[in-house]
Design an enzyme around this catalytic site. Sequence first.
Site, PDB file in Angstrom:
ATOM      1  N   LYS A 129      87.752 -16.409  40.929  1.00 29.23           N
ATOM      2  CA  LYS A 129      87.734 -16.835  42.352  1.00 29.23           C
ATOM      3  C   LYS A 129      88.838 -15.976  43.287  1.00 29.23           C
ATOM      4  O   LYS A 129      88.563 -15.480  44.349  1.00 29.23           O
ATOM      5  CB  LYS A 129      88.151 -18.275  42.619  1.00 29.23           C
ATOM      6  CG  LYS A 129      86.610 -19.108  42.217  1.00 29.23           C
ATOM      7  CD  LYS A 129      86.713 -20.568  42.740  1.00 29.23           C
ATOM      8  CE  LYS A 129      85.360 -21.072  42.168  1.00 29.23           C
ATOM      9  NZ  LYS A 129      85.204 -22.516  42.737  1.00 29.23           N
ATOM     10  N   LYS A 215      76.415 -16.871  35.660  1.00 30.43           N
ATOM     11  CA  LYS A 215      75.883 -18.269  35.589  1.00 30.43           C
ATOM     12  C   LYS A 215      75.403 -18.698  36.788  1.00 30.43           C
ATOM     13  O   LYS A 215      75.467 -18.059  37.893  1.00 30.43           O
ATOM     14  CB  LYS A 215      77.043 -19.103  35.159  1.00 30.43           C
ATOM     15  CG  LYS A 215      78.168 -19.487  36.322  1.00 30.43           C
ATOM     16  CD  LYS A 215      78.895 -20.441  35.958  1.00 30.43           C
ATOM     17  CE  LYS A 215      79.804 -20.770  37.133  1.00 30.43           C
ATOM     18  NZ  LYS A 215      80.926 -21.816  36.942  1.00 30.43           N
ATOM     19  N   LYS A 218      76.375 -22.607  42.788  1.00 33.40           N
ATOM     20  CA  LYS A 218      76.203 -22.950  43.838  1.00 33.40           C
ATOM     21  C   LYS A 218      76.647 -21.777  44.965  1.00 33.40           C
ATOM     22  O   LYS A 218      76.087 -21.609  46.094  1.00 33.40           O
ATOM     23  CB  LYS A 218      77.171 -24.076  44.390  1.00 33.40           C
ATOM     24  CG  LYS A 218      76.621 -25.174  43.591  1.00 33.40           C
ATOM     25  CD  LYS A 218      77.686 -26.414  44.129  1.00 33.40           C
ATOM     26  CE  LYS A 218      77.658 -27.415  43.026  1.00 33.40           C
ATOM     27  NZ  LYS A 218      78.738 -28.195  42.772  1.00 33.40           N
TER      28      LYS A 218
HETATM   29  P1  TYM Z   1      81.036 -27.862  39.616  1.00 31.82           P
HETATM   30  O1  TYM Z   1      80.946 -28.674  40.792  1.00 31.82           O
HETATM   31  O2  TYM Z   1      81.037 -26.522  39.614  1.00 31.82           O
HETATM   32  O3  TYM Z   1      79.905 -28.233  38.577  1.00 31.82           O
HETATM   33  C1  TYM Z   1      79.661 -29.650  38.202  1.00 31.82           C
HETATM   34  C2  TYM Z   1      78.995 -29.638  36.625  1.00 31.82           C
HETATM   35  O4  TYM Z   1      77.966 -28.639  36.425  1.00 31.82           O
HETATM   36  C3  TYM Z   1      78.391 -27.779  35.415  1.00 31.82           C
HETATM   37  N1  TYM Z   1      77.557 -26.733  35.671  1.00 31.82           N
HETATM   38  C4  TYM Z   1      76.834 -25.765  35.024  1.00 31.82           C
HETATM   39  N2  TYM Z   1      76.464 -26.010  33.462  1.00 31.82           N
HETATM   40  C5  TYM Z   1      75.452 -25.448  32.878  1.00 31.82           C
HETATM   41  N3  TYM Z   1      75.379 -24.065  33.478  1.00 31.82           N
HETATM   42  C6  TYM Z   1      75.496 -23.760  34.950  1.00 31.82           C
HETATM   43  N4  TYM Z   1      75.248 -22.572  35.467  1.00 31.82           N
HETATM   44  C7  TYM Z   1      76.566 -24.703  35.395  1.00 31.82           C
HETATM   45  N5  TYM Z   1      76.967 -24.657  36.611  1.00 31.82           N
HETATM   46  C8  TYM Z   1      77.782 -25.836  36.851  1.00 31.82           C
HETATM   47  C9  TYM Z   1      79.726 -27.651  35.497  1.00 31.82           C
HETATM   48  O5  TYM Z   1      80.183 -27.308  34.104  1.00 31.82           O
HETATM   49  C10 TYM Z   1      79.969 -29.294  35.745  1.00 31.82           C
HETATM   50  O6  TYM Z   1      80.348 -29.935  34.679  1.00 31.82           O
HETATM   51  N6  TYM Z   1      85.975 -28.330  38.693  1.00 31.82           N
HETATM   52  C11 TYM Z   1      84.446 -28.981  38.326  1.00 31.82           C
HETATM   53  C12 TYM Z   1      84.339 -30.511  38.877  1.00 31.82           C
HETATM   54  C13 TYM Z   1      85.710 -31.258  38.589  1.00 31.82           C
HETATM   55  C14 TYM Z   1      85.561 -32.020  37.336  1.00 31.82           C
HETATM   56  C15 TYM Z   1      86.623 -32.837  37.207  1.00 31.82           C
HETATM   57  C16 TYM Z   1      84.957 -32.155  36.067  1.00 31.82           C
HETATM   58  C17 TYM Z   1      86.680 -31.957  39.253  1.00 31.82           C
HETATM   59  N7  TYM Z   1      87.429 -32.622  38.406  1.00 31.82           N
HETATM   60  C18 TYM Z   1      87.068 -33.466  36.003  1.00 31.82           C
HETATM   61  C19 TYM Z   1      84.986 -32.655  34.959  1.00 31.82           C
HETATM   62  C20 TYM Z   1      86.243 -33.657  34.999  1.00 31.82           C
HETATM   63  C21 TYM Z   1      83.561 -28.115  39.122  1.00 31.82           C
HETATM   64  O7  TYM Z   1      83.755 -27.443  39.851  1.00 31.82           O
HETATM   65  O8  TYM Z   1      82.340 -28.441  38.774  1.00 31.82           O
END
Ligand code: TYM
Length: 353
Positions: A129, A215, A218
């Site tokens: 990022k 991947k 969003k």
């Molecule tokens: P975020 O908002 O990017 O994504 C939410 C969840 O979706 C999964 N994910 C995917 N899995 C498979 N293929 C993909 N292309 C894909 N894109 C997203 C992510 O792995 C995630 O599980 N930092 C985290 C949010 C967060 C969090 C936490 C997660 C904040 N605190 C504590 C677990 C525990 C995030 O930005 O996820």
Amino acid sequence: MRVVSGIQPTGNLHLGNYLGAIRNWVRMQDEMDEANRAQAAAGGSADKQSSECLFFLADLHAISMPFDPKDLTSATLEMTAALVACGIDPSRSILFNQAQVPAHAELQWLLNGTARMGWLGRMTQWKDKAGKNREGQSVALFAYPVLQAADVLLYQATHVPVGEDQKQHLELARDIAQKFNNDFCSEDAPVFTLPDPYIPPEAARIMSLRDGKAKMSKSDPSDMSRINLSDDADTIMKKVKKAKTDPEPLPSEAAGLEGRAEALNLVSIFGALSGESVDAVLSRFGGQGFGAFKPALGELMVESLSPISERFRELKQDRESLDAILARGAAKARERGLPTLDATYKALGLVRG
Ligand code: TYM
């Protein structure tokens, strides 16, 4: 068992989020509910405190990148509607947003004393990022994984269902917990539980429809790269038909997909939705071209996602109910997090009134 996970309320919930994470949140919620009921039926006390799921909107994480405050509130409520539409039941799981539970930010500060700059500098998400402009990034983006560690450690999480891209952040959460326990706690009374990531093997990393090596995300500027939960049937069919592929027919075994990232991604998505292995999907479609496979995949997506998108469209209109869900969830989360927060202050020798 404590299941804890979060999602950022930025952009739309997409197929990668759903297959990589949210679908497992729902499964774990349902399994835990069943286990609690079986325990109660067997005469044991269904100990709500120790067997629970907490799912949250990571709105505090969302301010680490440029954003518009006007959009953040509606995005948080929309993502809440999306999670409920996917099957998260606010009467069985604790559903809330971080901003209503100040203990997340408080614990992050306390853990900042334990996290090391070198650990954070090695995070691939930070490197991706920030790119070449590290000096211009917010402190929040750098410290992001410490807040993520606080999110799960606050509730003594045992299982954290996430996609593959969050594995490194959870390893860091374990390192922080371990160092804190070593530095500030006696061996028989650690403050933090080490959380285990739960990553679904069949959908750990769903890739972009435009590039099999990136991947699904969003933040991809092209909406054609992802299937959003809010897409209607025509849009889904169009996106699948336009998905990047190669000119070869599908092989009849998984080994034949080596070096064909886009084909592997589409077959994996099919398998994740139909509940079949990649080999099982190929035993049906092997030898056929994408002209036959893509419409079948598009139809399967529409069939799987349309009940969710219909519920989502209804729920997102009802702002009052969404506010109430988050307020109720936050009240419970504040209560669940309190013992760990208190224990952390105490371990650090911080005097509070
Ligand atoms: P975020 O908002 O990017 O994504 C939410 C969840 O979706 C999964 N994910 C995917 N899995 C498979 N293929 C993909 N292309 C894909 N894109 C997203 C992510 O792995 C995630 O599980 N930092 C985290 C949010 C967060 C969090 C936490 C997660 C904040 N605190 C504590 C677990 C525990 C995030 O930005 O996820």
